[in-house]
Structure formats: C-alpha cells, structure tokens
Write a protein that holds these residues in place. Structure first.
Motif, PDB file in Angstrom:
ATOM      1  N   SER A 188      -2.809 -12.449  -7.648  1.00  9.54           N
ATOM      2  CA  SER A 188      -3.454 -11.400  -8.438  1.00  9.54           C
ATOM      3  C   SER A 188      -2.500 -10.330  -8.949  1.00  9.54           C
ATOM      4  CB  SER A 188      -4.538 -10.722  -7.590  1.00  9.54           C
ATOM      5  OG  SER A 188      -3.945 -10.121  -6.446  1.00  9.54           O
ATOM      6  N   LEU A 189      -1.236 -10.380  -8.559  1.00 10.59           N
ATOM      7  CA  LEU A 189      -0.329  -9.301  -8.934  1.00 10.59           C
ATOM      8  C   LEU A 189      -0.118  -9.149 -10.436  1.00 10.59           C
ATOM      9  CD1 LEU A 189       2.464  -9.020  -6.232  1.00 10.59           C
ATOM     10  CD2 LEU A 189       0.593  -7.479  -6.732  1.00 10.59           C
ATOM     11  N   PRO A 190      -0.146 -10.220 -11.254  1.00 12.83           N
ATOM     12  CA  PRO A 190      -0.050  -9.979 -12.696  1.00 12.83           C
ATOM     13  C   PRO A 190      -1.115  -9.005 -13.205  1.00 12.83           C
ATOM     14  CG  PRO A 190       0.286 -12.293 -12.244  1.00 12.83           C
ATOM     15  CD  PRO A 190      -0.128 -11.659 -10.939  1.00 12.83           C
ATOM     16  N   ASP A 191      -2.353  -9.162 -12.733  1.00 10.73           N
ATOM     17  CA  ASP A 191      -3.427  -8.246 -13.147  1.00 10.73           C
ATOM     18  C   ASP A 191      -3.170  -6.845 -12.615  1.00 10.73           C
ATOM     19  OD1 ASP A 191      -4.833 -10.255 -14.473  1.00 10.73           O
ATOM     20  OD2 ASP A 191      -5.863 -10.863 -12.645  1.00 10.73           O
ATOM     21  N   LEU A 192      -2.694  -6.738 -11.372  1.00  6.43           N
ATOM     22  CA  LEU A 192      -2.416  -5.429 -10.791  1.00  6.43           C
ATOM     23  C   LEU A 192      -1.295  -4.725 -11.552  1.00  6.43           C
ATOM     24  CD1 LEU A 192      -2.865  -3.352  -8.544  1.00  6.43           C
ATOM     25  CD2 LEU A 192      -1.267  -4.644  -7.120  1.00  6.43           C
ATOM     26  N   VAL A 193      -0.258  -5.464 -11.886  1.00  2.79           N
ATOM     27  CA  VAL A 193       0.858  -4.883 -12.630  1.00  2.79           C
ATOM     28  C   VAL A 193       0.413  -4.437 -14.017  1.00  2.79           C
ATOM     29  CG1 VAL A 193       3.063  -5.420 -13.742  1.00  2.79           C
ATOM     30  CG2 VAL A 193       2.659  -6.117 -11.377  1.00  2.79           C
ATOM     31  N   MET A 194      -0.374  -5.272 -14.694  1.00  2.61           N
ATOM     32  CA  MET A 194      -0.819  -4.921 -16.051  1.00  2.61           C
ATOM     33  C   MET A 194      -1.714  -3.690 -16.041  1.00  2.61           C
ATOM     34  SD  MET A 194      -1.348  -8.513 -18.128  1.00  2.61           S
ATOM     35  CE  MET A 194      -2.119  -9.462 -16.833  1.00  2.61           C
ATOM     36  N   SER A 195      -2.570  -3.572 -15.025  1.00  4.59           N
ATOM     37  CA  SER A 195      -3.458  -2.413 -14.971  1.00  4.59           C
ATOM     38  C   SER A 195      -2.705  -1.144 -14.588  1.00  4.59           C
ATOM     39  CB  SER A 195      -4.602  -2.659 -13.989  1.00  4.59           C
ATOM     40  OG  SER A 195      -4.106  -2.802 -12.664  1.00  4.59           O
ATOM     41  N   THR A 196      -1.639  -1.289 -13.797  1.00  5.68           N
ATOM     42  CA  THR A 196      -0.879  -0.124 -13.341  1.00  5.68           C
ATOM     43  C   THR A 196       0.117   0.359 -14.386  1.00  5.68           C
ATOM     44  OG1 THR A 196      -1.059  -0.889 -11.053  1.00  5.68           O
ATOM     45  CG2 THR A 196       0.614   0.781 -11.515  1.00  5.68           C
ATOM     46  N   PHE A 197       0.766  -0.597 -15.068  1.00  6.06           N
ATOM     47  CA  PHE A 197       1.843  -0.238 -15.994  1.00  6.06           C
ATOM     48  C   PHE A 197       1.524  -0.638 -17.435  1.00  6.06           C
ATOM     49  CE2 PHE A 197       3.891  -1.191 -11.856  1.00  6.06           C
ATOM     50  CZ  PHE A 197       4.452   0.053 -11.597  1.00  6.06           C
ATOM     51  N   SER A 198       0.258  -0.727 -17.781  1.00  9.02           N
ATOM     52  CA  SER A 198      -0.143  -1.252 -19.087  1.00  9.02           C
ATOM     53  C   SER A 198       0.437  -0.467 -20.263  1.00  9.02           C
ATOM     54  CB  SER A 198      -1.673  -1.294 -19.193  1.00  9.02           C
ATOM     55  OG  SER A 198      -2.213   0.013 -19.029  1.00  9.02           O
ATOM     56  N   ARG A 199       0.656   0.818 -20.092  1.00  9.49           N
ATOM     57  CA  ARG A 199       1.169   1.631 -21.193  1.00  9.49           C
ATOM     58  C   ARG A 199       2.679   1.506 -21.359  1.00  9.49           C
ATOM     59  NH1 ARG A 199      -2.080   7.395 -20.261  1.00  9.49           N
ATOM     60  NH2 ARG A 199      -4.204   6.541 -20.395  1.00  9.49           N
ATOM     61  N   ASP A 200       3.342   1.003 -20.361  1.00  7.82           N
ATOM     62  CA  ASP A 200       4.804   1.024 -20.368  1.00  7.82           C
ATOM     63  C   ASP A 200       5.462  -0.346 -20.398  1.00  7.82           C
ATOM     64  OD1 ASP A 200       4.925   3.942 -19.925  1.00  7.82           O
ATOM     65  OD2 ASP A 200       4.107   3.443 -17.956  1.00  7.82           O
ATOM     66  N   LEU A 201       4.706  -1.412 -20.128  1.00 14.90           N
ATOM     67  CA  LEU A 201       5.355  -2.697 -19.934  1.00 14.90           C
ATOM     68  C   LEU A 201       4.429  -3.841 -20.318  1.00 14.90           C
ATOM     69  CD1 LEU A 201       7.994  -3.929 -18.600  1.00 14.90           C
ATOM     70  CD2 LEU A 201       6.624  -4.196 -16.534  1.00 14.90           C
ATOM     71  N   ASP A 202       4.937  -4.774 -21.125  1.00 10.57           N
ATOM     72  CA  ASP A 202       4.235  -6.027 -21.366  1.00 10.57           C
ATOM     73  C   ASP A 202       4.550  -6.977 -20.218  1.00 10.57           C
ATOM     74  OD1 ASP A 202       3.079  -5.263 -23.737  1.00 10.57           O
ATOM     75  OD2 ASP A 202       4.728  -6.017 -24.971  1.00 10.57           O
ATOM     76  N   VAL A 203       3.582  -7.809 -19.863  1.00 10.33           N
ATOM     77  CA  VAL A 203       3.750  -8.708 -18.723  1.00 10.33           C
ATOM     78  C   VAL A 203       3.615 -10.154 -19.176  1.00 10.33           C
ATOM     79  CG1 VAL A 203       2.845  -9.439 -16.487  1.00 10.33           C
ATOM     80  CG2 VAL A 203       2.901  -7.004 -17.078  1.00 10.33           C
ATOM     81  N   VAL A 204       4.575 -10.962 -18.796  1.00  7.28           N
ATOM     82  CA  VAL A 204       4.527 -12.402 -19.034  1.00  7.28           C
ATOM     83  C   VAL A 204       4.281 -13.066 -17.686  1.00  7.28           C
ATOM     84  CG1 VAL A 204       5.842 -14.430 -19.732  1.00  7.28           C
ATOM     85  CG2 VAL A 204       6.076 -12.294 -21.012  1.00  7.28           C
ATOM     86  N   SER A 205       3.279 -13.921 -17.611  1.00  6.17           N
ATOM     87  CA  SER A 205       2.975 -14.569 -16.339  1.00  6.17           C
ATOM     88  C   SER A 205       2.446 -15.966 -16.601  1.00  6.17           C
ATOM     89  CB  SER A 205       1.946 -13.732 -15.564  1.00  6.17           C
ATOM     90  OG  SER A 205       1.775 -14.242 -14.258  1.00  6.17           O
TER      91      SER A 205
END
Length: 322
Positions: free
Chosen positions: A88-105
């Motif tokens: 679940s960490l991709p979702d956690l990372v996207m919700s926490t850092f959504s304004r600052d970082l794009d996430v590839v998973s």
C-alpha cells in the motif's frame, strides 16, 4: 501508476529503504537501461529518519518511517519517484507527497512468479513510453545484474562458512587450547533492517566487536531457502520471512547462535519471531526488537552477554557445571 512518458521524465528517484535492499540492483539497472537518470537516496541518517517520522502516523513501523524519510529526501532531485514496496505504500506516498512528487509504481502479485513479474515491468516501461524492444532489453539486463549480485552474495557466504570450518579444524588440533574458532552468528532480519546501518549498524558492530562472524540469513540462496521453508511452515504467507526461515534450517548446523531482529511494531515479524523462538531447537537465539528510541548501550550489553554465554557453552561450561 501515473501515466507518464520518457519525454517528460528524465530522472527517477529510488528510496534506499525497504525492498531496495533486495531488488535495488534490478531497479537501478532497469531504469538506467530505459535511459533515465537514476537517483538513489543517501544512506539513512537521523535527518532522514526525523523527516520520515514527521511524515508518518505513530502506528507506522520503524522501517516504514525510514522509507518515508527517504522519499522526502528525493523531492526536488528527480522528476518522479519509484515506490519500493509491493503493497500500500505507493498510495500512502502519493497522498502524503502529492503536491511535490510524481510516483511511478507497479503491482507484482507474486515475486516468485517470474513471468508475472516480467509482464509487470514491461507494462510499466510501456506506460513510461518505452518501446517493446527497449523494455525487453532493459528487463533482461536488470535480471542478469540482479542474479549476478545475488549469486555473488551466496558465493561469499559459502566462502565464509568454508573459512570457519577450517578455523574449527585447526582449533580442534591445537593441544594447548589457545586457538579458538570465531563464533558464527546468523543475523535473521529483513534485508532493509539488517543492511541499513542506521537501523541495525550498532547490532552488527557489537557482534563483530566480540570477534564473532556475522552471517546474513537473507544472503542464502533465495530459491533453496524458499523451498526449505516449507519444513518450517506450510502456511507462512510472507515470502521474505519464508526465505529467512529456510535459511535458518539450511544453516543451523553451521552456526553457533541466532540474532533475530525486527522493527517495532511490525505485525508480521511479531508472529514470525514467535514461531522461530518456539520452533527452532538446539540453537541459542537472541531476539531484539528495535525502535526509534532504542539505545545502543542496552543492545551492546545484551549482545555481549549472549556471545559470552555461547563461548561458555562452547567450552563445556554448563555441561560441566555441578
């Protein structure tokens, strides 16, 4: 996974935490062969941990907090970050850092299913804009690099055991009793614990300072350890824990003791540690639970006592006591 293209992304950041310590070679090689600039976060330090703790809820385990700190440290250094755990960490990372970082998973249902794992990586490469030919070449290169890395670790472990056996033979022939073979201590922990100096560095150093040799359970042959684990449990659900259990069974006749390490408050590890303590017989085990407040002095004292006891047992101290 976010829809991205290689034209938009020129660099990708990988947090040096969690499964990076298992698949890091595969990941860095894969993205490098796709033509991306791969940026791996620095080694864990207090600054990284403190940042991760601020970004996490209290209930997160130590290893997850460290991971979040590594993600935070990559902001501004890359175009996108690759999430290093298949849950679940991709979702956690996207919700926490959504304004600052794009996430590839990506999603890999079973890492032991080579075909499914390959298809997941090829799909991710395609969504990043890579051609089918480029994606397949990147995957092959990544797998070759990871396999070569893993084989080197297995070979190094075998060499260490061979040297220990030679020491024991020499010690057995020494009539004066002045030569003694170093103790072999199997460190049983997730690789993101045992190989992160910030998390387990004091533990490893304390063992080595006692002139004992550290053997890492996660550096045994993964496939053989996985198969051996079924003699430990038919139902254990976590692959890495299975490999650790298999490594214990494969090496139990060549080691003098086990140091079992987990990060508070890891639920799976609490169950696994309990099963190991109940099921593994004939080998002394020191169980260490570490958290952000763990002091190195207490850990060092426990390890020193544990190794002193092993040496006393080895000399026949308890067997000869009356």
């Amino acid at each position: 996974m976010l829809k991205q293209t290689l034209n938009r992304i020129s660099s990708i950041g990988i947090p040096k935490a969690l499964l990076y310590h298992r698949y890091g070679i595969l990941w860095t090689t894969f993205f490098d062969r796709l033509g991306l600039d791969v940026i791996v976060s620095d080694d864990t330090d207090k600054g990284i941990f403190d940042e991760g703790e601020r970004a996490s809820v209290d209930e997160c385990c130590l290893a997850s907090k460290v991971f979040m700190g590594h993600v935070a440290s990559l902001i501004g250094k890359c175009d996108a970050g690759f999430c290093t755990k298949y849950q679940s960490l991709p979702d956690l990372v996207m919700s926490t850092f959504s304004r600052d970082l794009d996430v590839v998973s990506l999603v890999v249902d079973s890492p032991i299913d080579g075909k499914a794992m390959r298809e997941a990586y090829l799909k991710m490469a395609s969504e990043l804009g890579a051609s089918s030919k480029q994606a397949k070449r990147a995957w092959k290169a990544a797998m070759r690099s990871q396999e070569a890395h893993d084989k080197a670790k297995v070979a190094s472990q075998a060499k260490t055991f061979k040297l220990l056996e030679e020491y024991k033979r020499v010690a057995a022939k020494d009539a004066s009793g002045k030569i003694s073979a170093p103790l072999a201590i199997l460190v049983v922990a997730h690789p993101y614990i045992s190989h992160d100096p910030f998390i387990a560095g004091d533990i490893v150093s304390a063992i080595e300072d006692m002139d004992a040799v550290v053997i890492y359970a996660d550096e045994s042959d993964h496939a053989k350890a996985y198969q051996a684990s079924f003699d430990f449990s038919e139902t254990l659900p976590w692959i890495i824990n299975r490999e650790l259990a298999g490594s214990i069974l494969m090496n139990k006749d060549r080691i003098d003791g086990i140091v079992l390490i987990s990060a508070f408050p890891c639920g799976p590890d609490s169950m696994f540690d309990y099963a190991v303590m109940r099921s593994i017989r004939g080998i002394p085990i020191l169980n260490l639970m570490i958290d952000a407040q763990s002091g190195s002095a207490g850990v060092q004292t426990r390890i020193e006592s544990f190794i002193d006891i092993l040496r006393y047992q080895g000399s026949g101290g308890y067997l000869n006591a009356r």
